[in-house]
Scaffold this active site. Sequence first.
Site, PDB file in Angstrom:
ATOM      1  N   GLU A 258       0.843  -1.198   0.000  1.00 32.69           N
ATOM      2  CA  GLU A 258       0.000   0.000   0.000  1.00 32.69           C
ATOM      3  C   GLU A 258       0.877   1.247   0.000  1.00 32.69           C
ATOM      4  O   GLU A 258       2.042   1.180   0.397  1.00 32.69           O
ATOM      5  CB  GLU A 258      -0.884   0.014   1.254  1.00 32.69           C
TER       6      GLU A 258
ATOM      7  N   LYS B 234       2.804   4.573   0.983  1.00 32.90           N
ATOM      8  CA  LYS B 234       3.281   5.167   2.234  1.00 32.90           C
ATOM      9  C   LYS B 234       2.917   6.648   2.168  1.00 32.90           C
ATOM     10  O   LYS B 234       3.462   7.398   1.351  1.00 32.90           O
ATOM     11  CB  LYS B 234       4.795   4.975   2.373  1.00 32.90           C
TER      12      LYS B 234
ATOM     13  N   ASP C 125       2.706  10.476   2.986  1.00 32.53           N
ATOM     14  CA  ASP C 125       3.661  11.423   3.558  1.00 32.53           C
ATOM     15  C   ASP C 125       2.903  12.460   4.376  1.00 32.53           C
ATOM     16  O   ASP C 125       2.613  13.557   3.913  1.00 32.53           O
ATOM     17  CB  ASP C 125       4.452  12.084   2.424  1.00 32.53           C
TER      18      ASP C 125
ATOM     19  N   TYR D  94      -4.404   2.672   8.621  1.00 34.04           N
ATOM     20  CA  TYR D  94      -3.669   1.528   8.062  1.00 34.04           C
ATOM     21  C   TYR D  94      -3.151   0.561   9.112  1.00 34.04           C
ATOM     22  O   TYR D  94      -2.516  -0.426   8.786  1.00 34.04           O
ATOM     23  CB  TYR D  94      -2.506   2.005   7.194  1.00 34.04           C
TER      24      TYR D  94
ATOM     25  N   LYS E  92      11.033   2.780  -0.644  1.00 37.15           N
ATOM     26  CA  LYS E  92      10.978   4.194  -0.958  1.00 37.15           C
ATOM     27  C   LYS E  92      11.078   4.453  -2.454  1.00 37.15           C
ATOM     28  O   LYS E  92      11.730   3.705  -3.184  1.00 37.15           O
ATOM     29  CB  LYS E  92      12.132   4.928  -0.251  1.00 37.15           C
TER      30      LYS E  92
ATOM     31  N   CYS F  76      41.570  20.991  14.317  1.00 33.89           N
ATOM     32  CA  CYS F  76      40.168  21.285  14.584  1.00 33.89           C
ATOM     33  C   CYS F  76      39.906  22.774  14.348  1.00 33.89           C
ATOM     34  O   CYS F  76      40.613  23.617  14.900  1.00 33.89           O
ATOM     35  CB  CYS F  76      39.835  20.912  16.026  1.00 33.89           C
TER      36      CYS F  76
ATOM     37  N   CYS G 214      39.029  24.444  18.070  1.00 33.88           N
ATOM     38  CA  CYS G 214      39.976  24.586  19.187  1.00 33.88           C
ATOM     39  C   CYS G 214      41.436  24.482  18.741  1.00 33.88           C
ATOM     40  O   CYS G 214      42.334  24.689  19.539  1.00 33.88           O
ATOM     41  CB  CYS G 214      39.684  23.563  20.274  1.00 33.88           C
TER      42      CYS G 214
ATOM     43  N   CYS H  90      38.769  15.485  16.229  1.00 30.97           N
ATOM     44  CA  CYS H  90      39.509  16.456  17.025  1.00 30.97           C
ATOM     45  C   CYS H  90      39.959  15.763  18.310  1.00 30.97           C
ATOM     46  O   CYS H  90      39.180  15.059  18.943  1.00 30.97           O
ATOM     47  CB  CYS H  90      38.577  17.624  17.352  1.00 30.97           C
TER      48      CYS H  90
ATOM     49  N   CYS I 175      37.764  21.325  23.818  1.00 25.56           N
ATOM     50  CA  CYS I 175      37.179  21.812  22.554  1.00 25.56           C
ATOM     51  C   CYS I 175      35.754  22.268  22.831  1.00 25.56           C
ATOM     52  O   CYS I 175      34.886  21.475  23.196  1.00 25.56           O
ATOM     53  CB  CYS I 175      37.185  20.712  21.498  1.00 25.56           C
TER      54      CYS I 175
HETATM   55  S1  IVH Z   1       2.570   0.945   8.938  1.00 25.36           S
HETATM   56  C1  IVH Z   1       4.823  -0.611  12.938  1.00 25.36           C
HETATM   57  N1  IVH Z   1       1.605   1.956   6.744  1.00 25.36           N
HETATM   58  O1  IVH Z   1       5.507   5.806   8.004  1.00 25.36           O
HETATM   59  C2  IVH Z   1       4.781   0.470  11.897  1.00 25.36           C
HETATM   60  N2  IVH Z   1       3.006   3.356   8.084  1.00 25.36           N
HETATM   61  O2  IVH Z   1       8.344   5.364   8.476  1.00 25.36           O
HETATM   62  C3  IVH Z   1       3.422   0.620  11.340  1.00 25.36           C
HETATM   63  N3  IVH Z   1       3.282   5.615   7.218  1.00 25.36           N
HETATM   64  O3  IVH Z   1       5.377   5.996  11.493  1.00 25.36           O
HETATM   65  C4  IVH Z   1       3.401   1.640  10.279  1.00 25.36           C
HETATM   66  N4  IVH Z   1       2.007   5.368   5.451  1.00 25.36           N
HETATM   67  O4  IVH Z   1       3.669   7.327  10.142  1.00 25.36           O
HETATM   68  C5  IVH Z   1       2.380   2.181   7.819  1.00 25.36           C
HETATM   69  N5  IVH Z   1       0.627   2.726   4.802  1.00 25.36           N
HETATM   70  C6  IVH Z   1       1.400   2.946   5.872  1.00 25.36           C
HETATM   71  C7  IVH Z   1       2.021   4.189   6.106  1.00 25.36           C
HETATM   72  C8  IVH Z   1       2.824   4.341   7.225  1.00 25.36           C
HETATM   73  C9  IVH Z   1       2.763   6.213   6.134  1.00 25.36           C
HETATM   74  C10 IVH Z   1       4.201   6.266   8.167  1.00 25.36           C
HETATM   75  C11 IVH Z   1       3.877   6.046   9.624  1.00 25.36           C
HETATM   76  C12 IVH Z   1       5.122   5.463  10.222  1.00 25.36           C
HETATM   77  C13 IVH Z   1       6.152   5.877   9.243  1.00 25.36           C
HETATM   78  C14 IVH Z   1       7.326   4.943   9.292  1.00 25.36           C
END
Ligand code: IVH
Length: 728
Positions: free
Chosen positions: A132, A134, A136, A248, A336, A430, A433, A454, A460
Amino acid sequence: MAKKTKDLSSIPVGKLVPEEAELELTRLVEEIAAADKAYYANDKPQITDAEYDALRRRNLLIEKRFPKLKRPDSPSDKVGAAPSAKFEKAKHAVAMLSLDNAFHDEDVADFVKRVRKFLGLGDDEKVYFTAEPKIDGLSLNLRYEGGVLLVAATRGDGETGENVTANALTISDIPKRLKGAPDILEVRGEAYMSHDEFETLNARLEREAEEEGKAHEPFANPRNAAAGSLRQLDAAITASRPLHFFAYSWGEISEPLAETQWEAVARLKKLGFKINALTARCQSVEDMLAHYRGIEAQRARLGYDIDGVVYKIDRLDYQERLGFVSRAPRWAIAHKFPAEKATTVLEKIDIQVGRTGKLTPVARLKPVTVGGVVVENATLHNADEIERKDIREGDTVVIQRAGDVIPQVVEVIVGERKKGARKYKFPETCPVCGSHAVNEVNPATGKADVDRRCTGGLICNAQAVERLKHFVSRNAFDIEGLGTKQIEAFHEDGTIKEPADIFTMEKRQRAGKIDLYRYDVDDAGARKKDKNGKEKPPTNKKSVDNLFEAINARRAISLPRFINALGIRHVGETNARLFASHYGSFEAFYEAAKAARDDQSEAYQDMLSIDGIGALVAQGVVDFFDETHNRNAVDNLLKEVTPQEAEKASGDSPVAGKTVVFTGTLETMTREEAKARALALGAKVSGSVSGKTDYVVAGPGAGSKLKKAEELGVAVLTEEEWARLANR
Ligand code: IVH
């Protein structure tokens, strides 16, 4: 005589005349109060959430247009608790974790392999994964009890977040009540803002600021806009911002939602949550990657920001067995999208000195926008990196930024190099210092480190300040109102030289030895001056008192935070936790560290037996406590602060606190799984048998460890006996 002649509710706010606005505000107060009563007191909502939101929004808009007409009983002032100076903290019943990242297809294949191996699955056994987007945005935990939304909290440091309930109540995607839900249900998901709404909001804020003659900084991207909108102290402002929510995941639940991730999320949908439509159930790595490409192809058209694809193993019993490693689940990974790139000019290379003396070169860039964020600095890592890429001041460079990762210089466009540009020479002293900077030899490998450090230690200033900054940072002491800038100012004038000084400030202030009222402590430690450059009289007694209060609140501190705060080389959050749960108290850790100076000692061997602690880390601990000034600083600190005894992972398990060694072949689970489970129950897992071992779990083929256990008289269990003991 004011007979109601026309329906004012259909007139746009912009067209209302003051008399009409006044009538409308009166009507809205009554309607909102009636709706609240129906909803909260009578359990019988008379209007939909959307209608309710619309009433509140109209009320707010009218008040903004006619501030003088705002009523003393305005509903805008009544959302949730009264606006406070800061959010209350909300401790999560189940920690909110992060995800490990995958950047390449091979990382995904490795992840699936790892999971199969951990579970000990045969080649012909199928495993399904969900895939699914991710999102943002900003993660939220929504706690429902008896079907009523009680607390909404941000992720915070994963253990404790901020209580943003009043704000979350204004988001229409978030159901306020659930029917047919488990008695306790924590739903997790992401609050976000769409691209269109983000543009409109920024335009609106700019217009409003202009009208009021105020300066205005637009939000850099939808994520910031969502976070900024949700973290408003005045929930009425949140109500006027367009926020959405995708569910989710979940935290604490009083009964399981389903048997698989897929069904559990479907259940959340049935309960009234929005779930992302681009979720798929995949059978193989090929399926997963195909779904990833599919989402990537639609990314630009989705209308909201996503930064990758999350894969989760589907069966929840498998999720349970896989568990977690430090801060991330073993059963999920975030794949990613490739980093976004841009070209700009590298104007200068600066050297920063870190808390352990590491010299880090930083590229100062001509500001450029990458992925919606203005980038002015990029890390250059170390001397080798600059050498390898032949990066020179004045060069035109390609930089990239992936998610929240620090921007990096990918390459130099050599064709655009200016004539006479000189090769960069990394400093041998450094810059702060003047001490020599050297490449140390790593005790574990015998090789010279790539980083130059350093040698000035505490003489320092840069190192001293960085240590103090680390000490007060979020995962350490986390003192409200004592951040980077305050530490810099307090260190510069000698108010704080070592951590203990933070805790003696109040006494020194009362005794007239220091004068914090000279500072505007709210504003980054900068002294308040009038137009002629004269220091202004103290006006901020309240902020100084607040600071003292925040400091005093930290006199009792959890053991992992305390250990992390010390800034021991190689001991960050994760290792601090390992030490805390192994030793249980700071005294025990301190004594062990001092005794471990002798690497033949039992204390040293015991430290190395901690799963996850190796020679390099142990050396860091020994070296730290070997230094007189560190021991003095710790002793001084202990006069002011009390680290709490560590919480055991699961104090009620009969194996909590016991040390166990696994040997031979295990039959019902893999060795890795057995270890992970024991750790989760609060046991310590060791690789070698000693007088401190409580149990040796021996399977077929056990050899020397079993023999040693018998010699030492340590209890030997079969796998079955262990399972019974652990699960009782
Ligand atoms: S599952 C145990 N599903 O990404 C972790 N996270 O980098 C459960 N996030 O803190 C997270 N979309 O805020 C999950 N479809 C998705 C997500 C998601 C965004 C975020 C979430 C998490 C962060 C981790």
